[in-house]
Scaffold this motif. Structure first.
Motif, mmCIF file in Angstrom:
data_model
loop_
_atom_site.group_PDB
_atom_site.id
_atom_site.type_symbol
_atom_site.label_atom_id
_atom_site.label_comp_id
_atom_site.label_asym_id
_atom_site.label_seq_id
_atom_site.Cartn_x
_atom_site.Cartn_y
_atom_site.Cartn_z
ATOM 1 N N MET A 40 4.530 -2.742 3.130
ATOM 2 C CA MET A 40 4.689 -4.013 2.430
ATOM 3 C C MET A 40 4.365 -5.148 3.396
ATOM 4 S SD MET A 40 8.171 -3.223 0.267
ATOM 5 C CE MET A 40 9.219 -3.263 1.721
ATOM 6 N N ASN A 41 3.325 -5.888 3.094
ATOM 7 C CA ASN A 41 2.894 -7.010 3.923
ATOM 8 C C ASN A 41 3.055 -8.321 3.169
ATOM 9 O OD1 ASN A 41 2.074 -5.164 5.942
ATOM 10 N ND2 ASN A 41 0.032 -4.985 5.032
ATOM 11 N N ASN A 42 3.068 -9.419 3.918
ATOM 12 C CA ASN A 42 3.182 -10.756 3.329
ATOM 13 C C ASN A 42 4.333 -10.808 2.309
ATOM 14 O OD1 ASN A 42 2.513 -13.426 2.909
ATOM 15 N ND2 ASN A 42 0.910 -12.964 1.399
ATOM 16 N N LEU A 43 5.477 -10.356 2.737
ATOM 17 C CA LEU A 43 6.626 -10.283 1.843
ATOM 18 C C LEU A 43 7.096 -11.661 1.414
ATOM 19 C CD1 LEU A 43 8.435 -7.350 3.604
ATOM 20 C CD2 LEU A 43 7.884 -7.417 1.165
ATOM 21 N N GLU A 44 7.592 -11.702 0.188
ATOM 22 C CA GLU A 44 8.074 -12.943 -0.414
ATOM 23 C C GLU A 44 9.529 -12.752 -0.839
ATOM 24 O OE1 GLU A 44 5.438 -13.577 -3.686
ATOM 25 O OE2 GLU A 44 3.627 -13.580 -2.438
ATOM 26 N N PRO A 45 10.282 -13.848 -0.957
ATOM 27 C CA PRO A 45 11.685 -13.711 -1.379
ATOM 28 C C PRO A 45 11.839 -12.941 -2.694
ATOM 29 C CG PRO A 45 11.331 -15.888 -0.486
ATOM 30 C CD PRO A 45 9.976 -15.240 -0.527
ATOM 31 N N LYS A 46 10.863 -13.055 -3.589
ATOM 32 C CA LYS A 46 10.968 -12.344 -4.869
ATOM 33 C C LYS A 46 10.846 -10.832 -4.713
ATOM 34 C CE LYS A 46 6.036 -12.683 -6.016
ATOM 35 N NZ LYS A 46 5.032 -13.196 -6.983
ATOM 36 N N THR A 75 0.850 -1.189 0.000
ATOM 37 C CA THR A 75 0.000 0.000 0.000
ATOM 38 C C THR A 75 0.886 1.238 0.000
ATOM 39 O OG1 THR A 75 -1.720 -1.146 1.267
ATOM 40 C CG2 THR A 75 -1.834 1.252 1.173
ATOM 41 N N ILE A 76 0.650 2.116 -0.977
ATOM 42 C CA ILE A 76 1.386 3.374 -1.041
ATOM 43 C C ILE A 76 0.511 4.472 -0.454
ATOM 44 C CG2 ILE A 76 0.600 3.899 -3.400
ATOM 45 C CD1 ILE A 76 3.370 5.167 -3.893
ATOM 46 N N SER A 77 1.133 5.366 0.309
ATOM 47 C CA SER A 77 0.400 6.476 0.903
ATOM 48 C C SER A 77 1.325 7.679 0.982
ATOM 49 C CB SER A 77 -0.122 6.106 2.294
ATOM 50 O OG SER A 77 0.951 5.812 3.170
ATOM 51 N N ARG A 78 0.730 8.860 1.202
ATOM 52 C CA ARG A 78 1.558 10.045 1.332
ATOM 53 C C ARG A 78 1.071 10.895 2.491
ATOM 54 N NH1 ARG A 78 1.407 12.788 -4.340
ATOM 55 N NH2 ARG A 78 2.457 14.506 -3.308
ATOM 56 N N ASP A 79 2.017 11.514 3.144
ATOM 57 C CA ASP A 79 1.765 12.398 4.281
ATOM 58 C C ASP A 79 2.205 13.783 3.843
ATOM 59 O OD1 ASP A 79 2.933 12.424 7.761
ATOM 60 O OD2 ASP A 79 1.772 13.858 6.608
ATOM 61 N N ASN A 80 1.249 14.580 3.384
ATOM 62 C CA ASN A 80 1.600 15.901 2.853
ATOM 63 C C ASN A 80 2.148 16.834 3.930
ATOM 64 O OD1 ASN A 80 0.817 15.186 0.260
ATOM 65 N ND2 ASN A 80 -1.274 15.931 0.531
ATOM 66 N N ALA A 81 1.700 16.660 5.158
ATOM 67 C CA ALA A 81 2.173 17.537 6.236
ATOM 68 C C ALA A 81 3.666 17.354 6.483
ATOM 69 C CB ALA A 81 1.390 17.261 7.509
#
Length: 116
Positions: free
Chosen positions: A82-88, A68-74
């Motif tokens: 990044m969840n459920n990361l895989e070796p790839k 999930t990408i998000s931004r904090d403008n402040a």
């Protein structure tokens, strides 16, 4: 001068999570397209995710539902959860910004290693 500084990389086991951050300076943050690329060992740099100026987000197919990408403008920061990361998913992750006046500008990268 536009500067991007990534942080948050590291070593994690498969199935684990990491949150990358990219702090941006030198631009009017809210008017820019920002995102992430990555480069795995022996591979070309590939696009991962983008946060568009209208607020929409897009993802590379292999990370949909996990990242999930998000931004904090402040705080002039863009994040990549990044969840459920895989070796790839192992590689150097780079954030970028495209401003109305130019770009893309790149950060120096942060290493993500997914291994047991």
């Amino acid at each position: 001068q536009v500067q991007l500084v990534e942080s948050g990389g590291g070593l994690v086991q498969p199935g684990g999570s990491l949150r990358l951050s990219c702090e941006v300076s030198g631009i009017i943050f809210t008017r820019d397209v920002m995102g992430w690329y990555r480069q795995g060992p022996g591979k070309q740099r590939e696009w991962v995710a983008t946060f568009h100026t209208g607020g929409t987000t897009t993802y590379e197919d292999s990370v949909k539902g996990r990242f999930t990408i998000s931004r904090d403008n402040a705080n002039n920061t863009v994040h990549l959860q990044m969840n459920n990361l895989e070796p790839k998913d192992t590689g150097v992750y780079y954030c970028y910004v495209i401003t109305p006046r130019g770009g893309p500008y790149w950060g120096q990268g942060t290493q993500v290693t997914v291994s047991s």
